[in-house]
Motif scaffolding. Structure first.
Motif, PDB file in Angstrom:
ATOM      1  N   ALA A 339      31.686   5.786  31.238  1.00  0.00           N
ATOM      2  CA  ALA A 339      31.064   7.106  31.058  1.00  0.00           C
ATOM      3  C   ALA A 339      29.562   7.056  31.307  1.00  0.00           C
ATOM      4  N   SER A 415      35.540   6.641  30.013  1.00  0.00           N
ATOM      5  CA  SER A 415      35.865   8.052  30.201  1.00  0.00           C
ATOM      6  C   SER A 415      37.267   8.195  30.778  1.00  0.00           C
ATOM      7  N   LYS A 416      38.147   8.874  30.054  1.00  0.00           N
ATOM      8  CA  LYS A 416      39.491   9.120  30.579  1.00  0.00           C
ATOM      9  C   LYS A 416      39.433   9.978  31.837  1.00  0.00           C
ATOM     10  N   GLU A 417      38.510  10.916  31.872  1.00  0.00           N
ATOM     11  CA  GLU A 417      38.388  11.786  33.044  1.00  0.00           C
ATOM     12  C   GLU A 417      38.037  10.980  34.285  1.00  0.00           C
ATOM     13  N   ARG A 418      37.160  10.005  34.132  1.00  0.00           N
ATOM     14  CA  ARG A 418      36.775   9.183  35.280  1.00  0.00           C
ATOM     15  C   ARG A 418      37.917   8.267  35.713  1.00  0.00           C
TER      16      ARG A 418
END
Length: 441
Positions: A339, A415-418
Protein backbone atom coordinates in the motif's frame (compact mmCIF):
# COMPACT_ATOMS: atom_id res chain seq x y z
CA UNK A 1 -20.78 -7.92 -8.98
CA UNK A 2 -18.60 -5.04 -7.71
CA UNK A 3 -18.71 -1.63 -9.36
CA UNK A 4 -15.18 -2.12 -10.71
CA UNK A 5 -16.06 -5.42 -12.35
CA UNK A 6 -19.32 -4.05 -13.77
CA UNK A 7 -17.32 -1.18 -15.26
CA UNK A 8 -14.79 -3.70 -16.59
CA UNK A 9 -17.56 -5.59 -18.41
CA UNK A 10 -18.96 -2.43 -20.01
CA UNK A 11 -15.53 -1.16 -21.05
CA UNK A 12 -14.57 -4.54 -22.48
CA UNK A 13 -17.67 -4.73 -24.67
CA UNK A 14 -17.12 -1.11 -25.77
CA UNK A 15 -13.46 -1.75 -26.64
CA UNK A 16 -14.41 -4.82 -28.67
CA UNK A 17 -17.03 -2.85 -30.60
CA UNK A 18 -14.56 -0.07 -31.40
CA UNK A 19 -11.64 -2.33 -32.39
CA UNK A 20 -13.26 -5.34 -34.05
CA UNK A 21 -11.92 -4.36 -37.47
CA UNK A 22 -8.66 -2.65 -36.50
CA UNK A 23 -5.05 -3.26 -37.57
CA UNK A 24 -3.21 -6.54 -38.17
CA UNK A 25 -1.76 -6.60 -34.63
CA UNK A 26 -5.16 -6.29 -32.92
CA UNK A 27 -6.84 -9.24 -31.30
CA UNK A 28 -10.14 -10.01 -32.99
CA UNK A 29 -12.80 -10.51 -30.31
CA UNK A 30 -16.55 -11.03 -30.04
CA UNK A 31 -19.26 -10.56 -27.39
CA UNK A 32 -19.15 -14.26 -26.48
CA UNK A 33 -15.45 -13.96 -25.73
CA UNK A 34 -16.11 -10.79 -23.74
CA UNK A 35 -18.49 -12.68 -21.49
CA UNK A 36 -16.03 -15.58 -21.11
CA UNK A 37 -13.34 -13.16 -20.04
CA UNK A 38 -15.64 -11.33 -17.62
CA UNK A 39 -16.63 -14.63 -16.03
CA UNK A 40 -12.97 -15.57 -15.77
CA UNK A 41 -11.98 -12.32 -14.03
CA UNK A 42 -14.92 -12.63 -11.64
CA UNK A 43 -13.51 -15.96 -10.46
CA UNK A 44 -10.45 -14.23 -8.98
CA UNK A 45 -10.77 -14.21 -5.21
CA UNK A 46 -8.62 -11.68 -3.36
CA UNK A 47 -9.45 -13.39 -0.06
CA UNK A 48 -7.70 -16.52 -1.38
CA UNK A 49 -4.66 -14.39 -2.22
CA UNK A 50 -4.67 -12.74 1.19
CA UNK A 51 -5.05 -16.08 2.99
CA UNK A 52 -1.98 -17.42 1.19
CA UNK A 53 -0.09 -14.24 2.10
CA UNK A 54 -1.00 -14.73 5.75
CA UNK A 55 0.28 -18.31 5.69
CA UNK A 56 3.53 -17.40 3.94
CA UNK A 57 4.41 -14.47 6.23
CA UNK A 58 4.41 -16.27 9.57
CA UNK A 59 8.21 -16.12 9.49
CA UNK A 60 11.04 -15.09 7.13
CA UNK A 61 11.64 -17.50 4.24
CA UNK A 62 15.39 -17.21 3.83
CA UNK A 63 16.74 -19.28 0.96
CA UNK A 64 18.30 -22.57 1.97
CA UNK A 65 16.62 -22.67 5.39
CA UNK A 66 13.83 -24.80 6.85
CA UNK A 67 11.45 -21.85 6.62
CA UNK A 68 11.90 -21.63 2.84
CA UNK A 69 11.37 -25.39 2.61
CA UNK A 70 8.16 -25.09 4.64
CA UNK A 71 6.93 -22.36 2.29
CA UNK A 72 7.64 -24.68 -0.65
CA UNK A 73 5.67 -27.44 1.09
CA UNK A 74 2.69 -25.11 1.59
CA UNK A 75 2.72 -24.05 -2.07
CA UNK A 76 3.05 -27.65 -3.24
CA UNK A 77 0.08 -28.70 -1.11
CA UNK A 78 -2.08 -25.86 -2.44
CA UNK A 79 -1.21 -26.65 -6.05
CA UNK A 80 -1.91 -30.37 -5.58
CA UNK A 81 -5.28 -29.57 -4.00
CA UNK A 82 -6.09 -27.59 -7.15
CA UNK A 83 -5.24 -30.64 -9.26
CA UNK A 84 -1.71 -29.94 -10.43
CA UNK A 85 1.24 -32.26 -10.54
CA UNK A 86 4.11 -30.31 -9.02
CA UNK A 87 7.63 -30.76 -10.32
CA UNK A 88 10.34 -29.89 -7.79
CA UNK A 89 13.60 -28.60 -9.23
CA UNK A 90 16.30 -28.61 -6.51
CA UNK A 91 19.56 -26.73 -6.88
CA UNK A 92 22.63 -25.86 -4.84
CA UNK A 93 23.85 -22.32 -4.36
CA UNK A 94 26.11 -20.28 -2.11
CA UNK A 95 24.49 -17.84 0.31
CA UNK A 96 25.79 -15.09 2.51
CA UNK A 97 25.24 -15.44 6.26
CA UNK A 98 24.97 -12.17 8.16
CA UNK A 99 27.35 -11.66 11.10
CA UNK A 100 26.59 -13.21 14.48
CA UNK A 101 27.97 -10.07 16.11
CA UNK A 102 29.69 -6.80 15.26
CA UNK A 103 31.14 -3.90 17.23
CA UNK A 104 33.00 -0.62 17.00
CA UNK A 105 35.03 1.01 19.78
CA UNK A 106 36.83 4.33 19.29
CA UNK A 107 39.49 5.28 21.84
CA UNK A 108 38.45 8.36 23.82
CA UNK A 109 35.07 8.76 22.08
CA UNK A 110 32.24 8.86 24.62
CA UNK A 111 29.13 9.24 22.45
CA UNK A 112 27.11 6.06 21.73
CA UNK A 113 27.59 4.32 18.38
CA UNK A 114 25.18 1.91 16.65
CA UNK A 115 27.12 0.50 13.68
CA UNK A 116 25.40 -1.84 11.20
CA UNK A 117 27.02 -4.43 8.93
CA UNK A 118 26.32 -4.46 5.21
CA UNK A 119 25.15 -7.55 3.40
CA UNK A 120 28.45 -9.10 2.26
CA UNK A 121 30.50 -7.42 4.96
CA UNK A 122 33.42 -9.78 5.58
CA UNK A 123 34.32 -11.10 9.00
CA UNK A 124 37.45 -9.78 10.68
CA UNK A 125 38.99 -7.88 13.57
CA UNK A 126 40.95 -4.73 12.85
CA UNK A 127 42.50 -2.08 15.07
CA UNK A 128 44.17 1.04 13.74
CA UNK A 129 44.26 4.80 13.74
CA UNK A 130 40.97 6.37 12.63
CA UNK A 131 41.53 8.58 9.59
CA UNK A 132 39.21 11.04 7.83
CA UNK A 133 39.21 9.77 4.21
CA UNK A 134 36.77 12.33 2.81
CA UNK A 135 34.40 10.74 0.28
CA UNK A 136 36.62 7.68 -0.06
CA UNK A 137 37.61 8.30 -3.68
CA UNK A 138 40.92 7.14 -5.11
CA UNK A 139 41.96 10.78 -5.37
CA UNK A 140 41.38 11.20 -1.61
CA UNK A 141 43.80 8.38 -0.81
CA UNK A 142 46.57 9.93 -2.89
CA UNK A 143 46.79 12.61 -0.20
CA UNK A 144 46.53 10.23 2.78
CA UNK A 145 48.37 7.41 4.46
CA UNK A 146 45.75 4.86 5.53
CA UNK A 147 47.97 1.78 5.51
CA UNK A 148 46.98 -0.43 8.47
CA UNK A 149 44.46 2.20 9.57
CA UNK A 150 40.66 2.54 9.70
CA UNK A 151 39.14 4.86 7.08
CA UNK A 152 36.16 7.09 7.95
CA UNK A 153 34.25 7.88 4.73
CA UNK A 154 31.28 10.13 3.95
CA UNK A 155 29.02 8.38 1.42
CA UNK A 156 28.14 10.46 -1.63
CA UNK A 157 27.35 9.00 -5.04
CA UNK A 158 29.95 6.22 -5.26
CA UNK A 159 28.74 2.61 -4.95
CA UNK A 160 29.48 1.11 -1.56
CA UNK A 161 31.59 -1.73 -2.90
CA UNK A 162 33.84 0.76 -4.72
CA UNK A 163 34.41 2.67 -1.49
CA UNK A 164 35.40 -0.53 0.30
CA UNK A 165 37.71 -1.62 -2.52
CA UNK A 166 39.37 1.79 -2.76
CA UNK A 167 40.11 1.74 0.98
CA UNK A 168 41.43 -1.80 0.70
CA UNK A 169 43.66 -0.90 -2.27
CA UNK A 170 45.08 1.97 -0.22
CA UNK A 171 46.01 -0.44 2.57
CA UNK A 172 43.26 0.27 5.11
CA UNK A 173 42.40 -2.54 7.54
CA UNK A 174 38.73 -1.57 7.85
CA UNK A 175 36.29 1.12 6.75
CA UNK A 176 33.44 3.04 8.40
CA UNK A 177 30.86 4.55 6.06
CA UNK A 178 28.50 7.25 7.29
CA UNK A 179 25.46 8.14 5.26
CA UNK A 180 23.85 11.38 4.09
CA UNK A 181 21.49 12.93 6.60
CA UNK A 182 18.35 10.83 7.32
CA UNK A 183 19.40 7.93 5.09
CA UNK A 184 18.56 4.41 6.27
CA UNK A 185 21.51 2.12 6.97
CA UNK A 186 19.85 -1.22 7.67
CA UNK A 187 19.17 -2.52 4.17
CA UNK A 188 22.29 -1.95 2.11
CA UNK A 189 24.49 -4.44 0.32
CA UNK A 190 28.04 -4.38 -0.95
CA UNK A 191 27.21 -6.99 -3.58
CA UNK A 192 28.99 -10.28 -3.83
CA UNK A 193 31.06 -9.84 -6.98
CA UNK A 194 34.23 -8.69 -5.17
CA UNK A 195 33.59 -10.33 -1.79
CA UNK A 196 37.03 -11.90 -1.47
CA UNK A 197 38.68 -8.48 -1.85
CA UNK A 198 36.65 -6.67 0.81
CA UNK A 199 37.85 -5.47 4.20
CA UNK A 200 35.57 -5.29 7.28
CA UNK A 201 32.99 -2.55 6.70
CA UNK A 202 30.40 -1.01 9.01
CA UNK A 203 27.77 1.66 8.42
CA UNK A 204 27.04 4.64 10.68
CA UNK A 205 24.29 7.22 10.72
CA UNK A 206 25.01 10.72 9.48
CA UNK A 207 24.96 12.10 13.03
CA UNK A 208 27.37 9.43 14.30
CA UNK A 209 29.71 9.98 11.37
CA UNK A 210 29.78 13.75 11.81
CA UNK A 211 30.50 13.43 15.53
CA UNK A 212 33.33 10.99 14.81
CA UNK A 213 34.70 13.34 12.15
CA UNK A 214 34.68 16.28 14.58
CA UNK A 215 36.36 14.05 17.17
CA UNK A 216 39.11 12.98 14.75
CA UNK A 217 39.81 16.62 13.91
CA UNK A 218 39.98 17.58 17.58
CA UNK A 219 42.60 15.00 18.64
CA UNK A 220 46.04 14.20 17.36
CA UNK A 221 45.32 10.49 17.05
CA UNK A 222 42.69 7.95 18.06
CA UNK A 223 42.50 4.23 17.47
CA UNK A 224 39.36 2.42 16.35
CA UNK A 225 38.65 -1.29 16.88
CA UNK A 226 36.31 -2.92 14.34
CA UNK A 227 34.98 -6.43 14.86
CA UNK A 228 32.70 -8.51 12.62
CA UNK A 229 32.14 -12.12 13.68
CA UNK A 230 30.40 -14.99 11.90
CA UNK A 231 29.86 -13.44 8.46
CA UNK A 232 30.51 -16.07 5.80
CA UNK A 233 29.56 -17.65 2.48
CA UNK A 234 28.17 -21.17 2.79
CA UNK A 235 26.67 -23.78 0.50
CA UNK A 236 22.92 -24.32 0.68
CA UNK A 237 20.07 -26.01 -1.22
CA UNK A 238 16.85 -24.47 -2.51
CA UNK A 239 14.18 -25.52 -4.99
CA UNK A 240 11.88 -24.27 -7.70
CA UNK A 241 8.31 -25.48 -8.01
CA UNK A 242 6.69 -25.95 -11.43
CA UNK A 243 2.98 -26.55 -12.04
CA UNK A 244 1.92 -27.02 -15.66
CA UNK A 245 -1.48 -26.38 -17.26
CA UNK A 246 -1.49 -28.39 -20.47
CA UNK A 247 -2.85 -26.88 -23.66
CA UNK A 248 -6.40 -27.90 -24.55
CA UNK A 249 -5.39 -28.25 -28.21
CA UNK A 250 -2.63 -30.09 -30.04
CA UNK A 251 -2.25 -27.50 -32.78
CA UNK A 252 -0.21 -25.03 -30.71
CA UNK A 253 2.90 -25.82 -28.68
CA UNK A 254 3.56 -22.27 -27.37
CA UNK A 255 4.25 -21.82 -23.66
CA UNK A 256 3.25 -18.94 -21.35
CA UNK A 257 5.22 -18.58 -18.11
CA UNK A 258 3.96 -16.89 -14.92
CA UNK A 259 6.41 -16.73 -12.03
CA UNK A 260 7.34 -15.26 -8.66
CA UNK A 261 10.03 -15.90 -6.06
CA UNK A 262 8.85 -17.10 -2.66
CA UNK A 263 11.98 -16.58 -0.53
CA UNK A 264 12.59 -13.47 1.57
CA UNK A 265 15.55 -11.73 3.17
CA UNK A 266 16.74 -12.42 6.70
CA UNK A 267 14.46 -11.10 9.50
CA UNK A 268 11.78 -9.91 7.03
CA UNK A 269 8.37 -11.64 6.89
CA UNK A 270 8.46 -10.65 3.22
CA UNK A 271 4.79 -9.77 2.74
CA UNK A 272 5.45 -7.40 -0.15
CA UNK A 273 8.73 -9.05 -1.15
CA UNK A 274 7.54 -11.47 -2.28
CA UNK A 275 4.66 -13.29 -0.66
CA UNK A 276 2.48 -10.86 -2.63
CA UNK A 277 3.64 -12.05 -6.05
CA UNK A 278 3.72 -15.68 -4.92
CA UNK A 279 0.12 -15.57 -3.65
CA UNK A 280 -1.15 -13.95 -6.85
CA UNK A 281 0.52 -16.60 -9.03
CA UNK A 282 -1.01 -19.29 -6.82
CA UNK A 283 -4.49 -17.81 -7.33
CA UNK A 284 -3.94 -17.53 -11.10
CA UNK A 285 -2.96 -21.20 -11.16
CA UNK A 286 -6.23 -22.03 -9.40
CA UNK A 287 -8.55 -20.26 -11.83
CA UNK A 288 -6.68 -21.28 -14.98
CA UNK A 289 -6.86 -24.97 -14.02
CA UNK A 290 -10.35 -25.37 -15.50
CA UNK A 291 -10.08 -22.83 -18.33
CA UNK A 292 -9.58 -24.19 -21.88
CA UNK A 293 -6.35 -22.73 -23.32
CA UNK A 294 -4.66 -23.09 -26.67
CA UNK A 295 -1.22 -22.77 -25.10
CA UNK A 296 0.58 -24.47 -22.25
CA UNK A 297 0.85 -22.36 -19.08
CA UNK A 298 3.61 -22.97 -16.54
CA UNK A 299 3.29 -21.53 -13.04
CA UNK A 300 6.76 -21.05 -11.57
CA UNK A 301 7.77 -20.49 -7.95
CA UNK A 302 11.45 -19.59 -7.64
CA UNK A 303 13.73 -20.15 -4.66
CA UNK A 304 16.81 -18.11 -3.74
CA UNK A 305 15.99 -14.96 -5.70
CA UNK A 306 17.23 -12.77 -2.88
CA UNK A 307 20.61 -14.48 -2.98
CA UNK A 308 21.15 -13.69 -6.66
CA UNK A 309 18.35 -14.95 -8.99
CA UNK A 310 19.58 -18.51 -8.47
CA UNK A 311 16.17 -20.12 -8.90
CA UNK A 312 15.20 -18.45 -12.16
CA UNK A 313 18.69 -18.95 -13.56
CA UNK A 314 18.46 -22.65 -12.72
CA UNK A 315 15.06 -22.96 -14.39
CA UNK A 316 16.18 -21.23 -17.59
CA UNK A 317 19.43 -23.20 -17.75
CA UNK A 318 17.44 -26.45 -17.67
CA UNK A 319 15.21 -25.49 -20.61
CA UNK A 320 15.86 -27.15 -23.93
CA UNK A 321 16.38 -25.04 -27.04
CA UNK A 322 12.95 -26.15 -28.20
CA UNK A 323 11.32 -25.03 -24.93
CA UNK A 324 13.04 -21.65 -25.14
CA UNK A 325 11.73 -21.18 -28.65
CA UNK A 326 8.23 -22.23 -27.57
CA UNK A 327 8.21 -19.87 -24.56
CA UNK A 328 6.62 -16.72 -25.97
CA UNK A 329 5.97 -14.71 -22.78
CA UNK A 330 7.13 -14.63 -19.15
CA UNK A 331 5.15 -12.64 -16.54
CA UNK A 332 7.23 -12.01 -13.40
CA UNK A 333 5.39 -10.78 -10.28
CA UNK A 334 7.58 -9.24 -7.57
CA UNK A 335 6.26 -6.88 -4.87
CA UNK A 336 2.73 -6.41 -6.17
CA UNK A 337 0.75 -5.57 -3.03
CA UNK A 338 2.36 -2.82 -0.96
CA UNK A 339 0.00 0.00 0.00
CA UNK A 340 2.99 2.31 0.54
CA UNK A 341 4.82 1.83 -2.76
CA UNK A 342 4.41 3.92 -5.93
CA UNK A 343 2.29 3.18 -8.97
CA UNK A 344 2.21 -0.07 -10.89
CA UNK A 345 5.20 -0.37 -13.19
CA UNK A 346 5.87 -2.91 -15.94
CA UNK A 347 9.61 -3.26 -16.51
CA UNK A 348 11.81 -4.96 -19.09
CA UNK A 349 15.56 -5.40 -19.21
CA UNK A 350 15.99 -3.04 -22.16
CA UNK A 351 12.99 -0.82 -21.47
CA UNK A 352 11.41 -1.92 -24.75
CA UNK A 353 7.93 -3.30 -25.34
CA UNK A 354 7.40 -6.99 -25.95
CA UNK A 355 4.59 -9.56 -25.97
CA UNK A 356 4.11 -9.26 -22.20
CA UNK A 357 4.03 -5.47 -21.96
CA UNK A 358 1.73 -5.07 -24.94
CA UNK A 359 -0.77 -7.58 -23.59
CA UNK A 360 -0.65 -6.06 -20.09
CA UNK A 361 -1.00 -2.50 -21.34
CA UNK A 362 -4.09 -3.46 -23.37
CA UNK A 363 -5.54 -5.23 -20.35
CA UNK A 364 -4.93 -2.26 -18.07
CA UNK A 365 -6.58 0.08 -20.55
CA UNK A 366 -9.74 -2.01 -20.39
CA UNK A 367 -9.58 -2.54 -16.63
CA UNK A 368 -8.38 0.86 -15.48
CA UNK A 369 -8.94 3.17 -18.44
CA UNK A 370 -5.30 3.76 -19.37
CA UNK A 371 -2.30 2.02 -20.86
CA UNK A 372 0.98 1.54 -18.99
CA UNK A 373 4.30 2.74 -20.38
CA UNK A 374 7.14 0.23 -20.21
CA UNK A 375 10.00 1.08 -17.83
CA UNK A 376 13.54 -0.25 -17.43
CA UNK A 377 14.23 -2.74 -14.65
CA UNK A 378 16.66 -5.65 -14.31
CA UNK A 379 16.68 -6.71 -10.64
CA UNK A 380 14.32 -9.65 -10.58
CA UNK A 381 13.57 -13.07 -12.05
CA UNK A 382 12.57 -11.88 -15.52
CA UNK A 383 16.27 -11.19 -16.25
CA UNK A 384 17.43 -14.77 -17.07
CA UNK A 385 14.44 -15.23 -19.37
CA UNK A 386 15.22 -12.06 -21.31
CA UNK A 387 18.86 -13.11 -21.58
CA UNK A 388 17.71 -16.43 -23.08
CA UNK A 389 15.67 -14.62 -25.74
CA UNK A 390 12.22 -14.97 -24.12
CA UNK A 391 9.90 -11.96 -23.94
CA UNK A 392 9.70 -11.18 -20.22
CA UNK A 393 8.60 -8.36 -17.96
CA UNK A 394 8.41 -7.51 -14.27
CA UNK A 395 5.22 -6.31 -12.55
CA UNK A 396 6.02 -4.18 -9.48
CA UNK A 397 4.68 -1.16 -7.60
CA UNK A 398 7.51 1.34 -7.90
CA UNK A 399 9.24 3.15 -6.23
CA UNK A 400 9.26 0.52 -3.55
CA UNK A 401 8.15 1.15 0.03
CA UNK A 402 10.58 2.67 2.53
CA UNK A 403 10.44 -0.47 4.71
CA UNK A 404 11.65 -2.70 1.85
CA UNK A 405 13.87 -5.54 3.09
CA UNK A 406 13.15 -4.85 6.77
CA UNK A 407 11.21 -6.58 9.57
CA UNK A 408 8.45 -4.05 8.84
CA UNK A 409 7.50 -5.86 5.61
CA UNK A 410 4.35 -7.31 7.19
CA UNK A 411 0.91 -8.30 5.94
CA UNK A 412 -0.72 -5.28 7.60
CA UNK A 413 0.88 -3.08 4.95
CA UNK A 414 -0.56 -5.01 2.02
CA UNK A 415 -3.40 -3.62 -0.10
CA UNK A 416 -6.00 -6.14 -1.24
CA UNK A 417 -7.03 -3.75 -4.00
CA UNK A 418 -3.50 -3.68 -5.38
CA UNK A 419 -3.18 -7.45 -5.22
CA UNK A 420 -6.42 -7.86 -7.13
CA UNK A 421 -5.42 -5.21 -9.67
CA UNK A 422 -2.27 -7.11 -10.68
CA UNK A 423 -4.11 -10.44 -10.64
CA UNK A 424 -6.73 -9.02 -13.02
CA UNK A 425 -4.18 -7.43 -15.36
CA UNK A 426 -1.97 -10.52 -15.62
CA UNK A 427 -4.96 -12.86 -15.68
CA UNK A 428 -6.62 -10.88 -18.47
CA UNK A 429 -3.37 -10.74 -20.44
CA UNK A 430 -2.77 -14.48 -20.22
CA UNK A 431 -6.45 -15.25 -20.89
CA UNK A 432 -6.26 -13.32 -24.15
CA UNK A 433 -2.97 -14.88 -25.16
CA UNK A 434 -4.21 -18.42 -24.51
CA UNK A 435 -7.93 -18.35 -25.36
CA UNK A 436 -9.06 -20.72 -28.12
CA UNK A 437 -11.90 -18.24 -28.82
CA UNK A 438 -9.65 -15.63 -30.44
CA UNK A 439 -6.86 -15.36 -32.95
CA UNK A 440 -3.64 -14.38 -31.19
CA UNK A 441 -1.46 -14.29 -34.26
Amino acid sequence: MTYKRLLFSLLLVLSITMTACSSKDSIVENPEFAQEQTDFINELDVENIYASLKKLTKEPRVAGTDSELQAAAFLTAQLKMTGYKVDVQPFDFERYVMPDSHSLVVEGFDSPLSPAPFQYSVAGNATGELVDAGHGLKADYKKLDVKDKVALVAVADTPFYELVLSASDAGAKAILLYFPDESEIDKWSLGRERYEEFIPALALTYEEGRKLLDFVKSVKSANAAVSIEGARIEKATSQNLIATKQSSTESNDDIILIGAHYDSVDEAPGASDNASGTAVVLELARIFKVVPTNKEIRFLFFGAEEEGLYGSEKYVSALTKKEIKQSIAMFNLDMVGSADAGELSIQTIDGADNTVTKAASRANKVLNGKSIETDFGDRSDHTPFHNAGIDAALFIYDPVEEWYHTPEDTIEKISKERLLNVAEIVGTSVFKLTSPSINNE
